[in-house]
Design an enzyme around this catalytic site. Sequence first.
Site, PDB file in Angstrom:
ATOM      1  CB  ILE A 106      -0.929   0.080   1.180  1.00 45.88           C
ATOM      2  CG1 ILE A 106      -0.211  -0.164   2.704  1.00 45.88           C
ATOM      3  CG2 ILE A 106      -2.102  -0.687   1.184  1.00 45.88           C
ATOM      4  CD1 ILE A 106      -1.012   0.070   3.974  1.00 45.88           C
ATOM      5  CB  SER A 155      -8.440  -3.220   5.152  1.00 42.63           C
ATOM      6  OG  SER A 155      -8.813  -2.390   6.114  1.00 42.63           O
ATOM      7  CE1 TYR A 168      -5.221   0.761   3.542  1.00 45.35           C
ATOM      8  CE2 TYR A 168      -7.052   0.677   4.789  1.00 45.35           C
ATOM      9  CZ  TYR A 168      -5.896   0.028   4.425  1.00 45.35           C
ATOM     10  OH  TYR A 168      -5.729  -0.987   4.840  1.00 45.35           O
ATOM     11  CB  SER A 169     -12.205   3.442   3.031  1.00 45.58           C
ATOM     12  OG  SER A 169     -13.230   2.572   2.996  1.00 45.58           O
ATOM     13  CE  LYS A 172      -6.065  -2.042   1.447  1.00 49.60           C
ATOM     14  NZ  LYS A 172      -5.025  -2.889   0.913  1.00 49.60           N
ATOM     15  CB  THR A 205       2.307  -3.851  10.568  1.00 48.57           C
ATOM     16  OG1 THR A 205       1.396  -2.363  10.259  1.00 48.57           O
ATOM     17  CG2 THR A 205       2.148  -5.036   9.969  1.00 48.57           C
ATOM     18  CD  GLU A 206       8.755  -0.091  12.887  1.00 46.48           C
ATOM     19  OE1 GLU A 206       9.168  -1.289  12.629  1.00 46.48           O
ATOM     20  OE2 GLU A 206       9.134   0.874  12.798  1.00 46.48           O
TER      21      GLU A 206
HETATM   22  N1  LIG Z   1      -1.487  -3.371   9.362  1.00 46.42           N
HETATM   23  C1  LIG Z   1      -2.788  -3.410   9.711  1.00 46.42           C
HETATM   24  O1  LIG Z   1      -3.586  -2.938  10.477  1.00 46.42           O
HETATM   25  C2  LIG Z   1      -3.627  -3.695   8.385  1.00 46.42           C
HETATM   26  C3  LIG Z   1      -2.919  -4.114   7.234  1.00 46.42           C
HETATM   27  N2  LIG Z   1      -3.923  -4.254   6.173  1.00 46.42           N
HETATM   28  C4  LIG Z   1      -3.313  -4.361   4.725  1.00 46.42           C
HETATM   29  O2  LIG Z   1      -2.077  -5.295   4.936  1.00 46.42           O
HETATM   30  C5  LIG Z   1      -1.000  -4.924   3.832  1.00 46.42           C
HETATM   31  C6  LIG Z   1       0.107  -4.784   4.482  1.00 46.42           C
HETATM   32  O3  LIG Z   1      -0.024  -3.685   5.483  1.00 46.42           O
HETATM   33  P1  LIG Z   1       1.231  -3.410   6.645  1.00 46.42           P
HETATM   34  O4  LIG Z   1       2.188  -4.588   6.728  1.00 46.42           O
HETATM   35  O5  LIG Z   1       0.733  -2.849   7.884  1.00 46.42           O
HETATM   36  O6  LIG Z   1       2.105  -2.254   5.928  1.00 46.42           O
HETATM   37  P2  LIG Z   1       3.354  -1.939   5.888  1.00 46.42           P
HETATM   38  O7  LIG Z   1       3.674  -0.197   5.749  1.00 46.42           O
HETATM   39  O8  LIG Z   1       4.223  -2.518   7.118  1.00 46.42           O
HETATM   40  O9  LIG Z   1       4.087  -2.294   4.500  1.00 46.42           O
HETATM   41  C7  LIG Z   1       3.584  -1.767   3.308  1.00 46.42           C
HETATM   42  C8  LIG Z   1       4.582  -2.283   2.144  1.00 46.42           C
HETATM   43  O10 LIG Z   1       4.164  -1.567   0.978  1.00 46.42           O
HETATM   44  C9  LIG Z   1       5.489  -1.012   0.455  1.00 46.42           C
HETATM   45  N3  LIG Z   1       5.273   0.029  -0.338  1.00 46.42           N
HETATM   46  C10 LIG Z   1       4.708   1.258   0.109  1.00 46.42           C
HETATM   47  N4  LIG Z   1       4.669   2.014  -0.788  1.00 46.42           N
HETATM   48  C11 LIG Z   1       4.831   1.559  -1.894  1.00 46.42           C
HETATM   49  C12 LIG Z   1       4.872   1.996  -3.282  1.00 46.42           C
HETATM   50  N5  LIG Z   1       4.743   3.298  -3.724  1.00 46.42           N
HETATM   51  N6  LIG Z   1       5.268   0.966  -4.244  1.00 46.42           N
HETATM   52  C13 LIG Z   1       5.572  -0.412  -3.928  1.00 46.42           C
HETATM   53  N7  LIG Z   1       5.807  -0.670  -2.518  1.00 46.42           N
HETATM   54  C14 LIG Z   1       5.122   0.161  -1.579  1.00 46.42           C
HETATM   55  C15 LIG Z   1       6.178  -0.849   1.629  1.00 46.42           C
HETATM   56  O11 LIG Z   1       8.073  -0.927   1.322  1.00 46.42           O
HETATM   57  P3  LIG Z   1       8.655   0.446   0.845  1.00 46.42           P
HETATM   58  O12 LIG Z   1       8.267   1.607   1.697  1.00 46.42           O
HETATM   59  O13 LIG Z   1      10.287  -0.209   0.942  1.00 46.42           O
HETATM   60  O14 LIG Z   1       8.047   0.794  -0.560  1.00 46.42           O
HETATM   61  C16 LIG Z   1       6.038  -1.996   2.659  1.00 46.42           C
HETATM   62  O15 LIG Z   1       6.932  -2.924   2.221  1.00 46.42           O
HETATM   63  C17 LIG Z   1      -1.737  -3.533   3.198  1.00 46.42           C
HETATM   64  O16 LIG Z   1      -2.348  -4.437   2.013  1.00 46.42           O
HETATM   65  C18 LIG Z   1      -2.908  -3.169   4.233  1.00 46.42           C
HETATM   66  O17 LIG Z   1      -3.800  -2.396   3.550  1.00 46.42           O
HETATM   67  C19 LIG Z   1      -5.231  -4.238   6.241  1.00 46.42           C
HETATM   68  C20 LIG Z   1      -5.699  -4.166   7.503  1.00 46.42           C
HETATM   69  C21 LIG Z   1      -5.131  -3.701   8.773  1.00 46.42           C
HETATM   70  C1  LIG Z   2      -3.471   4.701   7.800  1.00 43.58           C
HETATM   71  C2  LIG Z   2      -2.467   3.385   7.769  1.00 43.58           C
HETATM   72  C3  LIG Z   2      -1.509   3.531   6.619  1.00 43.58           C
HETATM   73  C4  LIG Z   2      -0.548   4.185   7.244  1.00 43.58           C
HETATM   74  C5  LIG Z   2       0.620   4.428   6.218  1.00 43.58           C
HETATM   75  O1  LIG Z   2       0.717   4.912   5.285  1.00 43.58           O
HETATM   76  O2  LIG Z   2       1.838   3.886   6.505  1.00 43.58           O
HETATM   77  C6  LIG Z   2      -3.597   2.349   7.528  1.00 43.58           C
HETATM   78  C7  LIG Z   2      -3.009   1.166   6.957  1.00 43.58           C
HETATM   79  C8  LIG Z   2      -3.838  -0.028   7.447  1.00 43.58           C
HETATM   80  C9  LIG Z   2      -5.248   0.575   8.275  1.00 43.58           C
HETATM   81  C10 LIG Z   2      -6.081   0.010   9.100  1.00 43.58           C
HETATM   82  C11 LIG Z   2      -6.810  -1.001   8.541  1.00 43.58           C
HETATM   83  O3  LIG Z   2      -6.818  -1.234   7.370  1.00 43.58           O
HETATM   84  C12 LIG Z   2      -7.746  -1.951   9.423  1.00 43.58           C
HETATM   85  C13 LIG Z   2      -8.509  -0.981  10.305  1.00 43.58           C
HETATM   86  C14 LIG Z   2      -9.785  -0.834   9.389  1.00 43.58           C
HETATM   87  C15 LIG Z   2     -10.735   0.382   9.979  1.00 43.58           C
HETATM   88  O4  LIG Z   2     -11.797   0.673   8.983  1.00 43.58           O
HETATM   89  C16 LIG Z   2     -10.220   1.714  10.386  1.00 43.58           C
HETATM   90  C17 LIG Z   2      -8.834   1.151  11.489  1.00 43.58           C
HETATM   91  C18 LIG Z   2      -7.969   0.287  10.791  1.00 43.58           C
HETATM   92  C19 LIG Z   2      -7.049  -0.179  12.065  1.00 43.58           C
HETATM   93  C20 LIG Z   2      -7.167   0.814   9.717  1.00 43.58           C
HETATM   94  C21 LIG Z   2      -6.398   2.250  10.078  1.00 43.58           C
HETATM   95  C22 LIG Z   2      -5.380   2.942   9.234  1.00 43.58           C
HETATM   96  C23 LIG Z   2      -4.533   1.882   8.748  1.00 43.58           C
HETATM   97  C24 LIG Z   2      -3.511   1.441   9.589  1.00 43.58           C
END
Ligand SMILES: NC(=O)C1=CN([C@@H]2O[C@H](COP(=O)(O)OP(=O)(O)OC[C@H]3O[C@@H](n4cnc5c(N)ncnc54)[C@H](OP(=O)(O)O)[C@@H]3O)[C@@H](O)[C@H]2O)C=CC1
Ligand SMILES: C[C@H](CCC(=O)O)[C@H]1CC[C@H]2[C@@H]3C(=O)C[C@@H]4C[C@H](O)CC[C@]4(C)[C@H]3CC[C@]12C
Length: 278
Positions: A106, A155, A168-169, A172, A205-206
């Site tokens: 993302i 998500s 973001y929503s 997705k 995740t961080e």
């Molecule tokens: N963590 C959460 O609470 C939730 C996460 N998700 C979904 O899970 C998935 C992973 O999330 P999460 O692990 O938290 O995210 P992170 O932010 O930890 O990881 C995102 C990854 O995407 C890469 N990335 C960012 N920008 C780009 C770009 N422009 N081109 C290519 N790669 C890119 C980043 O690497 P780099 O910066 O090196 O490019 C990184 O490897 C996502 O699809 C997210 O929507 C869904 C619901 C909840």
């Molecule tokens: C804003 C976050 C991305 C930060 C970034 O750019 O690095 C979002 C990435 C994952 C989102 C969460 C998610 O997808 C699960 C929940 C969905 C709910 O509708 C809202 C709360 C979430 C915890 C949501 C919050 C934003 C993110 C962390």
Amino acid sequence: MQAVPALSSAPSSPEMLRGKRVIVTGASSGIGEQMAYHLARMEAHLLLTARREAKLQKVVERCLELGAASASYVSGSMEDTTFPEVVVKEAENTWGGLDMLILNHIGHSFFNYFNGDVGHVRKLLETNFLSYVAMTTAALPMLKENEGSVVVVSSMAGKIGTPFVAPYSATKFALDGFFSSLRHEFIIDKVNVSITLCILGYIDTENAVRAVSHAIRDTPAPKEECALEIIKSGALRQRELHYPSWVVGSLVLLRDIAPDFLDRSIRSNYKVENIKRT
Ligand SMILES: NC(=O)C1=CN([C@@H]2O[C@H](COP(=O)(O)OP(=O)(O)OC[C@H]3O[C@@H](n4cnc5c(N)ncnc54)[C@H](OP(=O)(O)O)[C@@H]3O)[C@@H](O)[C@H]2O)C=CC1
Ligand SMILES: C[C@H](CCC(=O)O)[C@H]1CC[C@H]2[C@@H]3C(=O)C[C@@H]4C[C@H](O)CC[C@]4(C)[C@H]3CC[C@]12C
């Protein structure tokens, strides 16, 4: 070209990913990085991608230590419309085929009131949605040939309206529309490529914790377990994964039977006083 058994041959456990050729996007951190480590332990061939080369290099090294059959990376940004094809081409040149495409990356978004920045929405649609479409399109001939799988990481915000994540929503929800339609077409057309949509709640995740912990009352679920559940759901060719299952499952059910009640309880879960408008 390597001869690899079809993923469709009634998988029963993640061990069946041994020797499979898998692309993982967004693999430099978070859930993507953890998926790479699980797949490495399962002895899969890995092609990882994200923007940060130094991070990818370290993840690849760790994957090789953990037992990956092979591991390499391509660095670049999914904001660049030519990059999805570059990644798929790399898999074709290296392996001559592909068994699983895990779409997980993302772009950066904000956890805040929508500030009217339409340009941000457009850019995020490119990174979070259109690049998923482009990668699937480029990989489809190889996936068809190997009866492979597409795993789309989405998500709760792609199933249910929640505040402070409007751009973001939108990206997705778009994934659900596109890939649910495509799944129908594959079945009608007898294309044996599975599509798994992963609906995730809050994961530790961080980046996610940094973005929302000040404003959300929930406790995040562990990224390591989440990553394993995603891989298993793809290997088992499930239509959808809900993780954590009882949280996501009950919210999706409530959405259909009591939407106003659900909306009120969602809002009560936020410390809105901690959201500072930007
Ligand atoms: N963590 C959460 O609470 C939730 C996460 N998700 C979904 O899970 C998935 C992973 O999330 P999460 O692990 O938290 O995210 P992170 O932010 O930890 O990881 C995102 C990854 O995407 C890469 N990335 C960012 N920008 C780009 C770009 N422009 N081109 C290519 N790669 C890119 C980043 O690497 P780099 O910066 O090196 O490019 C990184 O490897 C996502 O699809 C997210 O929507 C869904 C619901 C909840
Ligand atoms: C804003 C976050 C991305 C930060 C970034 O750019 O690095 C979002 C990435 C994952 C989102 C969460 C998610 O997808 C699960 C929940 C969905 C709910 O509708 C809202 C709360 C979430 C915890 C949501 C919050 C934003 C993110 C962390």
